[in-house]
Enzyme design. Structure first.
Site, PDB file in Angstrom:
ATOM      1  N   GLU A  85      -2.643  -8.938   3.677  1.00  0.00           N
ATOM      2  CA  GLU A  85      -3.084  -9.409   5.003  1.00  0.00           C
ATOM      3  C   GLU A  85      -4.601  -9.416   5.128  1.00  0.00           C
ATOM      4  OE1 GLU A  85      -3.809  -5.155   5.475  1.00  0.00           O
ATOM      5  OE2 GLU A  85      -2.287  -6.318   4.421  1.00  0.00           O
ATOM      6  N   CYS A 124       0.831  -1.199   0.000  1.00  0.00           N
ATOM      7  CA  CYS A 124       0.000   0.000   0.000  1.00  0.00           C
ATOM      8  C   CYS A 124       0.873   1.260   0.000  1.00  0.00           C
ATOM      9  CB  CYS A 124      -0.978  -0.034   1.173  1.00  0.00           C
ATOM     10  SG  CYS A 124      -2.383   1.081   0.971  1.00  0.00           S
ATOM     11  N   HIS A 139      -3.637  -5.067  -0.132  1.00  0.00           N
ATOM     12  CA  HIS A 139      -3.436  -5.537   1.242  1.00  0.00           C
ATOM     13  C   HIS A 139      -3.457  -7.060   1.293  1.00  0.00           C
ATOM     14  CE1 HIS A 139      -3.740  -1.831   3.779  1.00  0.00           C
ATOM     15  NE2 HIS A 139      -4.236  -1.365   2.646  1.00  0.00           N
TER      16      HIS A 139
END
Length: 358
Positions: A338, A251, A336
């Site tokens: 995660e 990001c 992202h």
């Protein structure tokens, strides 16, 4: 009786609704998020500092709020916009209603507006500065305030969300990793810990020498809010570490890395926010459905070092979503991996980071 609230955009569009959460007034860039759930993780994602989030799914809050699903120390959104905020909730982990959570954290919310119309407007016209108010209901006054609000371009917001001093996320691990906190999410740290990393988190203002003192095997550059062009101090630090150790950025970290390589970043018309963004890996042709939250992008072609190559693009608008260095152990993605919330298609990027450190 519900208290009236108004959302006004800088271009003159006005939406009347009702207050939920805290009363008062809040300004920020208005964006929409396409996730059907995960509102608590979205609220506590520091990358949303400076923004007001409109959820496209019509019913929000039906499973309440709990203590486990936070991604940082508190909510960072400037305001929250929904079609309907559920007054009741049902989930075995829930401890309070969404509206009570927002009120306790002084986040202004508005419900009862046509979020479909707002989303279509933003999708066609681009992200807009806006203001939510429960105390000033004058349209002209609110539009003027929206126009005069600062927006995101040129703003350094990471100093408002980063940790104030370095800390250890965990005490054990085979790989020593320094995570530069520009607004890092907890699930990133969980993924690193799960992969046998001992993680030292440092503020984004940390100098090269402070990072090197930990003798890290790898450097992680986190997500965060605001304009990467306003962050020369972290760009200079990363520039000094290129070639010295493996680096993984996501990001804002991806954008910082792009600028450290000498490239340019630019503002997207309406950004990517949600859990269903399709990304293709140009090397393998594999498509991943990804979680995203960014309003800026890297112009990979502007990077002078031609060993830095574009690896991923967004299938919706063909903007850059990833890059790597052909000779150095450095790579980054704009999205992202995660998740939290979102699909798990991209977890493998953490495994690649481990491989580079071995």
């Amino acid at each position: 009786m519900n208290k009236e609230a108004i959302l006004a955009l800088e271009d003159g569009r006005v939406f009347r609704g009702f207050s939920f959460g805290a009363s008062g007034e809040a300004a920020g860039e208005v964006v929409f998020n396409t996730s059907m759930m995960g509102y608590q993780e979205i609220l506590t994602d520091p990358s949303y500092k400076g923004q007001m989030v409109c959820m496209t799914y019509p019913l929000i809050g039906n499973y309440g709020v709990n203590r486990q699903d936070v991604e940082s120390i508190r909510p960072f959104v400037e305001g929250f916009i929904v079609k309907e905020a559920s007054k009741t909730y049902s989930n075995w982990r829930a401890t309070e209603a969404l509206g009570d959570y927002l009120k306790r954290n002084r986040i202004v919310g508005i419900e009862g507006i046509d979020t479909r119309a707002l989303t279509k407007h933003l999708r066609e016209e681009g992200a807009k500065k806006g203001i939510i108010s429960t105390k000033d209901l004058n349209h002209k006054s609110l539009i003027k305030k929206a126009v005069e609000s600062p927006g995101l371009v040129g703003r350094d917001l990471i100093k408002e969300v980063m940790c104030k001093k370095a800390y250890d996320w965990n005490a054990k691990g085979k790989f020593r990793v320094v995570a530069v906190d520009s607004g890092i999410k907890h699930n990133i740290l969980r993924h690193l810990e799960k992969r046998n990393c001992r993680v030292r988190v440092v503020p984004a203002t940390a100098k090269k020498e402070e990072i090197q003192a930990f003798k890290p095997h790898g450097l992680f550059l986190s997500n965060g809010p605001g304009d990467p062009e306003a962050l020369p101090y972290i760009v200079d630090t990363v520039k000094g570490l290129i070639g010295e150790l493996p680096i993984f950025g996501i990001c804002l970290g991806h954008q910082i890395l792009g600028r450290a390589f000498g490239g340019k970043t630019y503002k997207l018309k309406f950004g990517h926010h949600g859990g269903n963004q399709p990304v293709i890996d140009l090397r393998t042709k594999r498509v991943e459905i990804t979680a995203q939250n960014h309003g800026f992008a890297v112009d990979v072609d502007s990077i002078p070092d031609k060993n830095v190559i574009l690896t991923h693009i967004n299938l919706n608008d063909k903007t850059s979503e990833g890059m790597e260095h052909k000779k150095l152990p450095i790579f980054s993605v704009q999205y992202h991996p995660e998740a939290a919330p979102g699909p798990h298609d991209a977890w493998h990027h953490f495994d690649r980071f481990i491989e580079l450190m071995e």
